[in-house]
Design a protein around this motif. Structure first.
Motif, PDB file in Angstrom:
ATOM      1  N   ASP A   1      -1.473  27.242  10.139  1.00  0.00           N
ATOM      2  CA  ASP A   1      -0.942  25.873   9.974  1.00  0.00           C
ATOM      3  C   ASP A   1       0.558  25.829  10.259  1.00  0.00           C
ATOM      4  O   ASP A   1       1.057  24.888  10.888  1.00  0.00           O
ATOM      5  CB  ASP A   1      -1.188  25.369   8.546  1.00  0.00           C
ATOM      6  N   PHE A   2       1.290  26.836   9.768  1.00  0.00           N
ATOM      7  CA  PHE A   2       2.740  26.817   9.959  1.00  0.00           C
ATOM      8  C   PHE A   2       3.111  27.182  11.397  1.00  0.00           C
ATOM      9  O   PHE A   2       4.119  26.710  11.910  1.00  0.00           O
ATOM     10  CB  PHE A   2       3.448  27.691   8.914  1.00  0.00           C
ATOM     11  N   ASN A   3       2.291  28.001  12.047  1.00  0.00           N
ATOM     12  CA  ASN A   3       2.545  28.243  13.466  1.00  0.00           C
ATOM     13  C   ASN A   3       2.411  26.931  14.247  1.00  0.00           C
ATOM     14  O   ASN A   3       3.261  26.614  15.089  1.00  0.00           O
ATOM     15  CB  ASN A   3       1.561  29.279  14.018  1.00  0.00           C
ATOM     16  N   ALA A   4       1.379  26.164  13.935  1.00  0.00           N
ATOM     17  CA  ALA A   4       1.186  24.868  14.614  1.00  0.00           C
ATOM     18  C   ALA A   4       2.382  23.946  14.333  1.00  0.00           C
ATOM     19  O   ALA A   4       2.902  23.284  15.238  1.00  0.00           O
ATOM     20  CB  ALA A   4      -0.109  24.223  14.136  1.00  0.00           C
ATOM     21  N   ARG A   5       2.816  23.915  13.094  1.00  0.00           N
ATOM     22  CA  ARG A   5       3.975  23.085  12.739  1.00  0.00           C
ATOM     23  C   ARG A   5       5.199  23.501  13.561  1.00  0.00           C
ATOM     24  O   ARG A   5       5.929  22.661  14.085  1.00  0.00           O
ATOM     25  CB  ARG A   5       4.264  23.253  11.244  1.00  0.00           C
ATOM     26  N   LEU A   6       5.429  24.816  13.664  1.00  0.00           N
ATOM     27  CA  LEU A   6       6.652  25.312  14.307  1.00  0.00           C
ATOM     28  C   LEU A   6       6.573  25.293  15.830  1.00  0.00           C
ATOM     29  O   LEU A   6       7.545  25.617  16.503  1.00  0.00           O
ATOM     30  CB  LEU A   6       6.989  26.703  13.758  1.00  0.00           C
ATOM     31  N   GLU A   7       5.439  24.859  16.368  1.00  0.00           N
ATOM     32  CA  GLU A   7       5.367  24.608  17.809  1.00  0.00           C
ATOM     33  C   GLU A   7       6.149  23.347  18.181  1.00  0.00           C
ATOM     34  O   GLU A   7       6.577  23.196  19.318  1.00  0.00           O
ATOM     35  CB  GLU A   7       3.903  24.463  18.264  1.00  0.00           C
ATOM     36  N   SER A   8       6.324  22.445  17.200  1.00  0.00           N
ATOM     37  CA  SER A   8       6.928  21.147  17.546  1.00  0.00           C
ATOM     38  C   SER A   8       8.282  20.886  16.897  1.00  0.00           C
ATOM     39  O   SER A   8       8.954  19.921  17.252  1.00  0.00           O
ATOM     40  CB  SER A   8       5.961  20.015  17.192  1.00  0.00           C
ATOM     41  N   VAL A   9       8.682  21.704  15.935  1.00  0.00           N
ATOM     42  CA  VAL A   9       9.977  21.498  15.276  1.00  0.00           C
ATOM     43  C   VAL A   9      10.692  22.845  15.129  1.00  0.00           C
ATOM     44  O   VAL A   9      10.039  23.888  15.002  1.00  0.00           O
ATOM     45  CB  VAL A   9       9.829  20.850  13.866  1.00  0.00           C
ATOM     46  N   PRO A  10      12.047  22.833  15.117  1.00  0.00           N
ATOM     47  CA  PRO A  10      12.774  24.108  15.009  1.00  0.00           C
ATOM     48  C   PRO A  10      12.800  24.695  13.596  1.00  0.00           C
ATOM     49  O   PRO A  10      12.926  25.912  13.429  1.00  0.00           O
ATOM     50  CB  PRO A  10      14.183  23.758  15.475  1.00  0.00           C
ATOM     51  N   PHE A  11      12.710  23.818  12.591  1.00  0.00           N
ATOM     52  CA  PHE A  11      12.719  24.286  11.204  1.00  0.00           C
ATOM     53  C   PHE A  11      11.509  23.686  10.477  1.00  0.00           C
ATOM     54  O   PHE A  11      10.962  22.670  10.915  1.00  0.00           O
ATOM     55  CB  PHE A  11      14.023  23.872  10.502  1.00  0.00           C
ATOM     56  N   VAL A  12      11.133  24.297   9.363  1.00  0.00           N
ATOM     57  CA  VAL A  12       9.887  23.890   8.706  1.00  0.00           C
ATOM     58  C   VAL A  12       9.874  22.401   8.353  1.00  0.00           C
ATOM     59  O   VAL A  12       8.883  21.710   8.573  1.00  0.00           O
ATOM     60  CB  VAL A  12       9.636  24.769   7.451  1.00  0.00           C
ATOM     61  N   ALA A  13      10.982  21.882   7.840  1.00  0.00           N
ATOM     62  CA  ALA A  13      10.995  20.470   7.440  1.00  0.00           C
ATOM     63  C   ALA A  13      11.462  19.550   8.571  1.00  0.00           C
ATOM     64  O   ALA A  13      11.576  18.346   8.360  1.00  0.00           O
ATOM     65  CB  ALA A  13      11.869  20.274   6.199  1.00  0.00           C
ATOM     66  N   GLY A  14      11.725  20.081   9.755  1.00  0.00           N
ATOM     67  CA  GLY A  14      12.125  19.214  10.880  1.00  0.00           C
ATOM     68  C   GLY A  14      13.290  19.783  11.656  1.00  0.00           C
ATOM     69  O   GLY A  14      13.240  20.903  12.148  1.00  0.00           O
ATOM     70  N   ASN A  15      14.373  18.997  11.744  1.00  0.00           N
ATOM     71  CA  ASN A  15      15.493  19.390  12.609  1.00  0.00           C
ATOM     72  C   ASN A  15      16.549  20.269  11.944  1.00  0.00           C
ATOM     73  O   ASN A  15      17.430  20.787  12.627  1.00  0.00           O
ATOM     74  CB  ASN A  15      16.174  18.145  13.183  1.00  0.00           C
ATOM     75  N   ASP A  16      16.507  20.387  10.620  1.00  0.00           N
ATOM     76  CA  ASP A  16      17.559  21.124   9.919  1.00  0.00           C
ATOM     77  C   ASP A  16      17.005  22.243   9.054  1.00  0.00           C
ATOM     78  O   ASP A  16      15.930  22.117   8.465  1.00  0.00           O
ATOM     79  CB  ASP A  16      18.375  20.158   9.043  1.00  0.00           C
ATOM     80  N   PHE A  17      17.794  23.294   8.935  1.00  0.00           N
ATOM     81  CA  PHE A  17      17.469  24.371   8.005  1.00  0.00           C
ATOM     82  C   PHE A  17      17.446  23.805   6.583  1.00  0.00           C
ATOM     83  O   PHE A  17      18.300  23.001   6.221  1.00  0.00           O
ATOM     84  CB  PHE A  17      18.527  25.478   8.100  1.00  0.00           C
ATOM     85  N   SER A  18      16.471  24.234   5.784  1.00  0.00           N
ATOM     86  CA  SER A  18      16.358  23.724   4.410  1.00  0.00           C
ATOM     87  C   SER A  18      15.671  24.744   3.512  1.00  0.00           C
ATOM     88  O   SER A  18      15.241  25.816   3.964  1.00  0.00           O
ATOM     89  CB  SER A  18      15.550  22.423   4.384  1.00  0.00           C
TER      90      SER A  18
END
Lengths: 215, 215
Positions: free
Chosen positions: B155-172
């Motif tokens: 699931d997280f690999n799929a998520r990280l195919e489209s965004v640079p960080f887990v929650a989106g555009n910023d490190f968090s």
């Protein structure tokens, strides 16, 4: 389809949706809603999967199409957007204490009730955990989860001997999760608050008399 | 004993303590610390029980004696007190998304690794759950938990195919919990990120190269 205000997908039968309804009603805000019928398994429909691929309610769709799931995340959005009648704390310390106690209510209480229910119900065979993946039930978990619920009742009774609300001096989201847990345990597991837990019972009478608790 | 600044009780061997150390290092703040030796079971000592009756690290003791436990609660206190370099989001929407994704990383990933470990280790017999109560291990949980870890990776690999960080555009904080989960799964379950999960692997290389990740 673009929307102009947030839209809450929820369901009368979902204890997690109740946590959000209670919160919204305490704040006195108006939010557009649409009901997902869990009885007819509408959460698994293609239409709802397009909103929330995890097939869970509650979900909050924002005007830009972003979908927020997970109760504490929906609460966070609402608290930041409608800061009056704060329910997640006010100072750094009270915010931390609300986070801590709400989480204990959820992980020790709410999640234990849910685990006991989902690992036992014949209708949830192969669906022991909510969400996008299928998992088999583990019958041995049912009794362990009920032990956890019993310990949650004892621990929270002890807590409520010394403070009026779960997180301390003020009503907060920690009381919401605790109340929803108590009602969920009573209805789904036939585990009401014991007569020996007088502090917890008195707290329950006070909190369940709040109009928002029946939202 | 009164203290003048917050005091963090932590342990090198605790993945939950690492979530706090990583967060503190990203903010670049100095916090007094004391190490609790899990190897010699110091968390069960009377001295530490007086600090945290739940016998868990991390715990943050404030100058007034209040003890904050639970990683998201400690983070909340630190974020409110030291708002520079925000790690829990900035706008209502980003705060909600960080809450949501950090929670998914924890409940789907981190908690699944922990469950697999605690229900299997001979040294944790009778202590399948951390905290003040004893629970027996349930061997059937080990395999189910490992399935959950596998699904988390996909699931997280799929998520990280489209965004640079887990929650989106910023490190968090969502990246912090995800990184700690990956390292915990690799060391405790011998479940590293699969070669087929290239987006997750690239994210891992970027995040693990941040100096704070080894705090």
């Amino acid at each position: 389809m673009p929307i102009e205000t947030p839209l809450l997908y929820e369901s009368k039968g979902s204890p997690n949706a109740r946590r959000v309804r209670f919160f919204v009603a305490e704040k006195g805000i108006e939010i557009a809603r649409t009901a997902i019928d869990l009885g007819s398994k509408e959460q698994f429909s293609d239409a709802f999967k397009a909103v929330n691929p995890r097939m869970q309610v509650p979900a909050l769709q924002l005007a830009d199409g972003t979908v927020i799931t997970e109760v504490p995340a929906i609460w966070r959005y609402l608290e930041e957007t409608y800061p009056h009648e704060p329910l997640l704390g006010v100072t750094a310390k009270s915010k931390a204490l609300v986070t801590m106690w709400e989480r204990r209510a959820e992980l020790d209480g709410f999640a234990s009730v849910m685990e006991a229910v989902r690992n036992a119900l014949p209708g949830l065979k192969g669906r022991a955990l909510s969400g996008p993946h299928d998992y088999e039930q583990i019958p041995a978990l049912v009794e362990r989860s009920k032990q956890r619920v019993s310990n949650f009742f004892a621990d929270f009774n002890a807590r409520l001997e010394s403070v009026p609300f779960v997180a301390g001096n003020d009503f907060s989201a920690a009381d919401i999760t605790t109340l929803v847990t108590v009602d969920f345990a009573a209805s789904a597991l036939k585990m009401p608050i014991s007569e020996t837990h007088q502090s917890f019972k008195k707290w329950y009478e006070r909190i369940s008399s709040r109009p928002a608790s029946s939202a």
